[in-house]
Write a protein that holds these residues in place. Structure first.
Motif, short mmCIF file in Angstrom:
data_model
loop_
_atom_site.label_atom_id
_atom_site.label_comp_id
_atom_site.label_asym_id
_atom_site.label_seq_id
_atom_site.Cartn_x
_atom_site.Cartn_y
_atom_site.Cartn_z
N VAL A 221 0.92 -1.44 0.05
CA VAL A 221 -0.06 0.03 0.05
C VAL A 221 0.85 1.33 0.01
CG1 VAL A 221 -1.66 1.18 1.21
CG2 VAL A 221 -1.96 -1.24 1.19
N ALA A 222 1.92 1.15 0.76
CA ALA A 222 2.70 2.29 0.93
C ALA A 222 3.11 2.97 -0.57
CB ALA A 222 3.86 2.30 1.82
N ALA A 223 3.91 1.91 -1.25
CA ALA A 223 4.23 2.22 -2.54
C ALA A 223 3.15 2.60 -3.49
CB ALA A 223 4.84 0.89 -3.13
N ALA A 224 2.02 2.05 -3.34
CA ALA A 224 0.99 2.45 -4.12
C ALA A 224 0.33 3.80 -3.90
CB ALA A 224 -0.16 1.50 -4.03
N ALA A 225 0.57 4.24 -2.55
CA ALA A 225 -0.07 5.60 -2.32
C ALA A 225 1.17 6.63 -2.36
CB ALA A 225 -0.44 5.60 -0.82
N GLY A 226 2.36 6.09 -2.70
CA GLY A 226 3.50 7.09 -2.69
C GLY A 226 3.92 7.60 -1.32
N THR A 227 4.01 6.82 -0.26
CA THR A 227 4.37 7.15 0.92
C THR A 227 5.27 5.97 1.46
OG1 THR A 227 2.67 5.90 2.08
CG2 THR A 227 2.16 8.27 1.52
N SER A 228 6.18 6.29 2.63
CA SER A 228 6.93 5.56 3.16
C SER A 228 6.56 4.53 4.16
CB SER A 228 8.30 6.18 3.98
OG SER A 228 7.71 7.02 5.12
N HIS A 229 5.31 4.76 4.67
CA HIS A 229 4.55 4.16 5.68
C HIS A 229 2.81 4.26 5.65
CE1 HIS A 229 8.33 5.44 7.61
NE2 HIS A 229 8.15 4.58 8.58
N THR A 230 2.43 3.08 5.98
CA THR A 230 1.01 2.92 5.91
C THR A 230 0.55 2.56 7.34
OG1 THR A 230 0.94 2.47 3.66
CG2 THR A 230 -1.00 2.01 4.84
N ALA A 231 -0.56 3.28 7.86
CA ALA A 231 -1.27 3.08 8.96
C ALA A 231 -2.62 2.15 8.84
CB ALA A 231 -1.74 4.04 10.05
N PHE A 232 -2.76 1.12 9.33
CA PHE A 232 -3.85 0.20 9.15
C PHE A 232 -4.93 0.36 10.37
CE2 PHE A 232 -0.77 -1.15 6.04
CZ PHE A 232 -1.79 -1.50 4.85
N LEU A 233 -5.95 0.79 10.19
CA LEU A 233 -6.95 0.95 11.42
C LEU A 233 -7.73 -0.24 11.32
CD1 LEU A 233 -8.08 4.73 10.69
CD2 LEU A 233 -5.90 3.80 11.90
N GLY A 234 -7.75 -0.95 12.56
CA GLY A 234 -8.53 -2.15 13.31
C GLY A 234 -9.77 -2.01 13.26
N PRO A 235 -11.07 -2.77 12.97
CA PRO A 235 -12.54 -2.42 12.93
C PRO A 235 -12.96 -2.65 14.38
CG PRO A 235 -11.96 -4.75 12.50
CD PRO A 235 -10.57 -4.17 12.66
N ARG A 236 -12.42 -3.02 15.47
CA ARG A 236 -12.97 -2.92 16.91
C ARG A 236 -11.86 -2.84 17.91
NH1 ARG A 236 -13.33 -7.68 14.20
NH2 ARG A 236 -15.32 -7.17 13.63
N ARG A 237 -12.24 -2.70 19.16
CA ARG A 237 -11.44 -2.26 20.06
C ARG A 237 -10.89 -3.75 20.58
NH1 ARG A 237 -11.58 2.82 22.55
NH2 ARG A 237 -13.09 4.11 21.86
N THR A 238 -9.60 -3.61 21.23
CA THR A 238 -9.08 -4.86 22.01
C THR A 238 -9.68 -4.83 23.21
OG1 THR A 238 -7.21 -3.28 22.72
CG2 THR A 238 -6.89 -4.68 20.62
N PRO A 239 -9.42 -5.96 24.11
CA PRO A 239 -10.16 -6.09 25.12
C PRO A 239 -9.65 -5.11 26.30
CG PRO A 239 -9.44 -8.19 24.61
CD PRO A 239 -8.94 -7.41 23.58
N ASP A 240 -8.72 -4.55 26.21
CA ASP A 240 -8.30 -3.56 27.16
C ASP A 240 -8.77 -1.88 26.69
OD1 ASP A 240 -6.31 -3.08 25.02
OD2 ASP A 240 -4.55 -3.31 26.16
N GLY A 241 -9.49 -1.92 25.42
CA GLY A 241 -9.92 -0.61 25.22
C GLY A 241 -9.22 0.35 24.00
N GLY A 242 -8.31 -0.48 23.70
CA GLY A 242 -7.44 0.35 22.53
C GLY A 242 -8.03 0.02 21.14
N TRP A 243 -7.94 1.06 20.42
CA TRP A 243 -8.21 0.92 18.97
C TRP A 243 -6.96 0.37 18.11
CZ3 TRP A 243 -12.86 0.49 16.76
CH2 TRP A 243 -13.89 1.34 17.32
N PRO A 244 -7.06 -0.79 17.80
CA PRO A 244 -5.76 -1.56 17.04
C PRO A 244 -5.11 -0.81 15.67
CG PRO A 244 -7.58 -2.79 16.51
CD PRO A 244 -8.16 -1.76 17.35
N VAL A 245 -4.02 -0.33 15.66
CA VAL A 245 -3.32 0.25 14.38
C VAL A 245 -2.19 -0.58 14.29
CG1 VAL A 245 -2.50 2.41 13.48
CG2 VAL A 245 -4.41 2.37 15.02
N ARG A 246 -2.08 -1.06 13.13
CA ARG A 246 -0.62 -1.60 12.50
C ARG A 246 0.01 -0.65 11.42
NH1 ARG A 246 -2.13 -7.60 10.60
NH2 ARG A 246 0.03 -7.86 10.70
N PHE A 247 1.39 -0.83 11.57
CA PHE A 247 2.04 -0.02 10.73
C PHE A 247 3.02 -0.70 9.73
CE2 PHE A 247 1.38 2.77 14.32
CZ PHE A 247 0.48 3.70 14.00
N PHE A 248 2.94 -0.52 8.44
CA PHE A 248 3.60 -1.17 7.66
C PHE A 248 4.45 -0.23 6.47
CE2 PHE A 248 1.10 -4.48 8.70
CZ PHE A 248 1.55 -5.73 8.22
#
Length: 293
Positions: free
Chosen positions: A40-67
């Motif tokens: 995705v980063a190469a396609a968007a012309g960026t060095s990084h991409t943040a992926f937003l998860g659809p639901r909270r984790t059990p401790d109340g955090g919204w998951p975000v992954r970086f590639f």
């Protein structure tokens, strides 16, 4: 696969709105593979991409992954600024205080609408500091192409780890900083050998003048980063540790050599468990969305 609604955010722009680190932000797709995410980063012309998860984790955090184009990262400071800026734009709120889950850690975030953009702060947590071993120091300094005269006369390199360790390397002045041309192959080898994310070269802040820095991380596919917020937090922790102060707040300018001027804010304070930091930056969310294969 096709990714829809990829938003590009200029994260950690300067006070006048210039520059920033272009970062792609999109909703994660559970059917995607990590190979898909790296593309995705190469396609968007960026060095990084943040992926937003659809639901909270059990401790109340919204998951975000970086590639990046080559790897998943355990955390990304300017990516967090971008992700939380997008999350705020999806609401009618002027301020969004929430929790983010990344790299096995859940932490507090705040995003605020300002006249000049969206200001985001996040808790980086504890930063561990140590002095590099002589072989680490020699390998990294050589790979960076630095001589003894290039190094700062009073400050010294440190290994800082808010999770992933990186080496902080102080140089003599801004002119020296701008002239650094590392041997990227050697730096990649040295960072992988010693388990380092990369190297953050900097000139410390002085009086009212912000610091300046450059981040090299070829081992994770980023030869030079426009703005590295997590390393700025690490620098705040290091400066607090060496000055003996109880709290410190710094601003560090980055990205000038890449034609994308950026600015990162960070604060550090002493707590019973060690030095904790907060990192912040101003983000501009670009209008429009795009989908890429």
């Amino acid at each position: 696969m096709s990714w829809q609604d990829v938003t590009v955010v200029d994260a950690c722009v300067r006070r006048d709105g210039r520059g920033g680190s272009p970062t792609a932000v999109t909703d994660d797709d559970p059917a995607a593979t990590d190979t898909d995410r790296r593309a995705v980063a190469a396609a968007a012309g960026t060095s990084h991409t943040a992926f937003l998860g659809p639901r909270r984790t059990p401790d109340g955090g919204w998951p975000v992954r970086f590639f990046t184009a080559t790897a998943e990262l355990p955390g990304c400071g300017h990516g967090t600024v971008a992700a939380q800026a997008v999350r705020l734009t999806r609401t009618a709120l002027d301020e969004l205080t929430d929790r983010q889950h990344t790299g096995g850690r859940t932490f507090d975030t705040t995003a605020i609408r300002r006249p000049t953009g969206i200001e985001v702060w996040f808790d980086q947590g504890l930063v561990a500091l140590r002095h590099p071993a002589p072989n680490e120091h020699a390998a990294i300094i050589t790979a960076l192409g630095l001589t003894t005269n290039d190094l700062h006369p009073t400050d010294t390199p440190r290994i800082a780890a808010p999770g992933a360790p990186r080496m902080l390397v102080p140089v003599h002045d801004r002119s020296t900083l701008l002239q650094v041309h590392p041997h990227l192959d050697r730096l990649t080898t040295a960072c992988r050998q010693y388990g380092l994310l990369g190297c953050f070269l900097y000139v410390p802040p002085a009086g009212d003048r912000p610091g300046a820095a450059r981040m090299f991380a070829p081992a994770i596919g980023v030869d030079e980063d426009i703005a590295n917020a997590n390393s700025t937090g690490c620098l705040a922790a290091h400066l607090l540790d060496t000055t003996g102060a109880q709290t410190i707040t710094i601003e560090v300018e980055q990205g000038d050599t890449l034609g994308r001027p950026a600015s990162v804010l960070a604060s550090a304070q002493r707590e019973p468990a060690g030095i904790t930091t907060r990192v912040g930056g101003l983000a501009l969310v670009r209008d429009g969305h795009r989908g890429d294969d």
